[in-house]
Enzyme design. Structure first.
Site, PDB file in Angstrom:
ATOM      1  CE  LYS A 218      27.129  14.051  14.956  1.00 43.14           C
ATOM      2  NZ  LYS A 218      28.057  15.046  14.459  1.00 43.14           N
TER       3      LYS A 218
ATOM      4  CG  ASP B  33      34.061  18.981  17.474  1.00 43.24           C
ATOM      5  OD1 ASP B  33      33.472  18.095  18.121  1.00 43.24           O
ATOM      6  OD2 ASP B  33      33.517  19.673  16.600  1.00 43.24           O
TER       7      ASP B  33
ATOM      8  CE1 TYR C 140      28.351  22.322  10.735  1.00 42.68           C
ATOM      9  CE2 TYR C 140      27.968  20.381  12.085  1.00 42.68           C
ATOM     10  CZ  TYR C 140      27.521  21.572  11.552  1.00 42.68           C
ATOM     11  OH  TYR C 140      26.245  22.019  11.821  1.00 42.68           O
TER      12      TYR C 140
HETATM   13  C1  PLP Z   1      27.855  16.608  14.491  1.00 44.98           C
HETATM   14  C2  PLP Z   1      29.028  17.415  14.847  1.00 44.98           C
HETATM   15  C3  PLP Z   1      28.887  18.649  15.506  1.00 44.98           C
HETATM   16  C4  PLP Z   1      27.571  19.299  15.736  1.00 44.98           C
HETATM   17  O1  PLP Z   1      26.749  18.580  16.602  1.00 44.98           O
HETATM   18  P1  PLP Z   1      25.174  18.879  16.588  1.00 44.98           P
HETATM   19  O2  PLP Z   1      24.657  17.994  17.678  1.00 44.98           O
HETATM   20  O3  PLP Z   1      24.697  18.515  15.218  1.00 44.98           O
HETATM   21  O4  PLP Z   1      24.980  20.314  16.875  1.00 44.98           O
HETATM   22  C5  PLP Z   1      30.042  19.290  15.925  1.00 44.98           C
HETATM   23  N1  PLP Z   1      31.242  18.761  15.700  1.00 44.98           N
HETATM   24  C6  PLP Z   1      31.413  17.588  15.067  1.00 44.98           C
HETATM   25  C7  PLP Z   1      32.784  17.033  14.862  1.00 44.98           C
HETATM   26  C8  PLP Z   1      30.314  16.886  14.594  1.00 44.98           C
HETATM   27  O5  PLP Z   1      30.483  15.748  13.934  1.00 44.98           O
END
Ligand code: PLP
Length: 429
Positions: A267, A239, A144
């Site tokens: 995060k 990511d 994601y």
């Molecule tokens: C949470 C998450 C996102 C998205 O971040 P948001 O602040 O919710 O837009 C993207 N990549 C990874 C790996 C994530 O865990």
């Protein structure tokens, strides 16, 4: 009733907010029942509107790595707020947090702040396309990267053909530039690159997957992707929205010893305020406006409250690097405890863990990619989730999520959690 006030609040929320929530997983659709409304949180604990207390294993999906309402972070925000909450002009604190982040993370010279992980990943891909002059990207099934159009793609008909939209509203035109690969399968990635020779701008990957449960990369998988990128002029994007400032001061890059070209954050970097960021070496970052041609902007980007929270959080982590080992140890302890209890009760399971990320899959197969993650028994998971909730333990309301361990958890909390699993085990079979 245990959750009466939460249920009433949910009913009211649904009248004016779609599904009653501002992000879908909060709605408990995967596990059934009404979500719990939080009143406050402190340290390792959540308190709901009905007065129940829970041990929290979500921690705002990662940011609260040192526990809720962590005083240095809270105080930094309060002090900043007194001096104005937004200017849309440069402030010194933006440079301070950027310098600290660049210092903590290997191989990034510059970093730009945005407002969410979604924005960070979306911008990183645009930058990669601008820099390479190519259009296509490769992402992995089950990873994601936020909800921007290019990422809401599912596998198409053939393994080497393009993806198709997995949400209405994403156009076929967008989908055709996103290629789907299998996590932990280097042959599959290599085939995709071969079939699209010279057309791929970047490969984006969660270096440790955390959005299909926790799935660590197999030996050499990331290094092989690195080599493939080098050989084909493809930029590698890690990511690290979830893993950054969690697995090590320098994130998964440092822990696993593989360097990406562009790294995205979210995060933890915001300390619980809305922050995302992306960084790379100077040559790449110089492509961004106002220096370069790739446009990217944000009215509230680098917001002083958000930067104050993030700076306080990163400062704590940087000054006390033992935290990373401490939470990894707690996670290992939890793993061992839950494993023993599930085995004793003869419940089919597969537990994955790396650092302070862990997930319990009710699957007989080892979980190594999206397909194997999907073999988990969701009925068992639902019973497990609600059983834990009744025992005042809050885990993610979906089997496809990592648990986020916080250093605020005591070993007593972990024992309480393991005892709860033991107590409910007979009823989840
Ligand atoms: C949470 C998450 C996102 C998205 O971040 P948001 O602040 O919710 O837009 C993207 N990549 C990874 C790996 C994530 O865990």
């Amino acid at each position: 009733m245990l959750y009466q006030r939460s249920s009433e609040l949910f009913k009211e929320a649904r009248k004016v907010i779609p599904g009653g929530v501002n992000s879908p997983v909060r709605a408990f659709k995967a596990v059934g029942g009404d979500p719990i409304f939080v009143k406050k949180a402190e340290g390792a604990y959540l308190y709901d509107e009905d007065g129940n207390q829970f041990i929290d294993y979500i921690n705002s999906w990662g940011p609260m790595i040192l526990g809720h309402a962590y005083p240095p972070v809270v105080n930094a925000v309060i002090e900043k707020a007194k001096k104005g909450t937004s200017f849309g002009m440069p402030t010194e604190i933006e440079t301070e947090i950027a310098a600290l982040a660049v210092n903590m993370v290997p191989n990034i010279d510059m970093i730009r702040f945005v407002n969410s992980g979604t924005e960070a990943c979306m911008s990183a891909v645009r930058l990669a396309r601008g820099f390479t002059g190519k259009d296509k990207i490769i992402k992995f099934s089950g990873c994601y990267h936020g909800h921007s159009d290019s990422f809401l793609i599912q596998a198409g008909s053939g393994a080497v053909t393009f993806g198709s939209p997995n949400s209405p509203g994403v156009t076929k035109g967008t989908a055709k530039d996103t290629l789907l690969a299998k996590y932990n399968d280097i042959e599959n990635v290599t085939n995709l690159v071969e079939a699209n020779k010279g057309e791929i701008a970047c490969i984006i990957i969660e270096p440790v997957a955390g959005n299909m449960g926790c799935i660590p990369p197999k030996n050499d998988f990331l290094q092989n992707i690195r080599n493939l990128c080098n050989a084909n002029g493809i930029l590698l994007i890690f990511d690290e929205v979830m893993t950054g400032f969690r697995l090590a001061p320098g994130g998964a890059q440092e822990l696993l010893g593989v360097d990406a070209d562009i790294i995205t954050f979210g995060k933890v970097i915001g300390g619980g305020l809305p922050v995302g960021a992306f960084g790379a070496r100077t040559e790449i970052m110089n492509y961004l406006a106002p220096l370069g041609p790739v446009y990217q902007a944000g009215t509230l980007s680098g917001n002083p409250l958000a930067m104050a929270a993030g700076l306080a959080m990163l400062t704590e982590l940087n000054n006390n690097k033992a935290i990373f080992e401490s939470i990894a140890k707690k996670t290992a302890y939890l793993h061992k405890g839950i494993e023993e209890v599930l085995e004793k009760n003869q419940i089919t399971h597969s537990i994955n863990r790396l650092g302070s990320m862990i997930s319990v899959h009710f699957s007989s197969e080892k979980v190594i990619d999206f397909e194997t993650a999907a073999t988990g028994n969701n009925d068992t998971f639902k019973k497990f989730f609600h059983g834990m909730l009744e025992n005042n333990i809050y885990i993610a309301p979906s089997a496809f999520e990592t648990w986020f361990i916080t250093d605020a958890l005591s070993y007593e909390d972990l024992d309480t959690t393991i005892a709860a699993v033991d107590k409910i085990a007979p009823s989840i079979k």
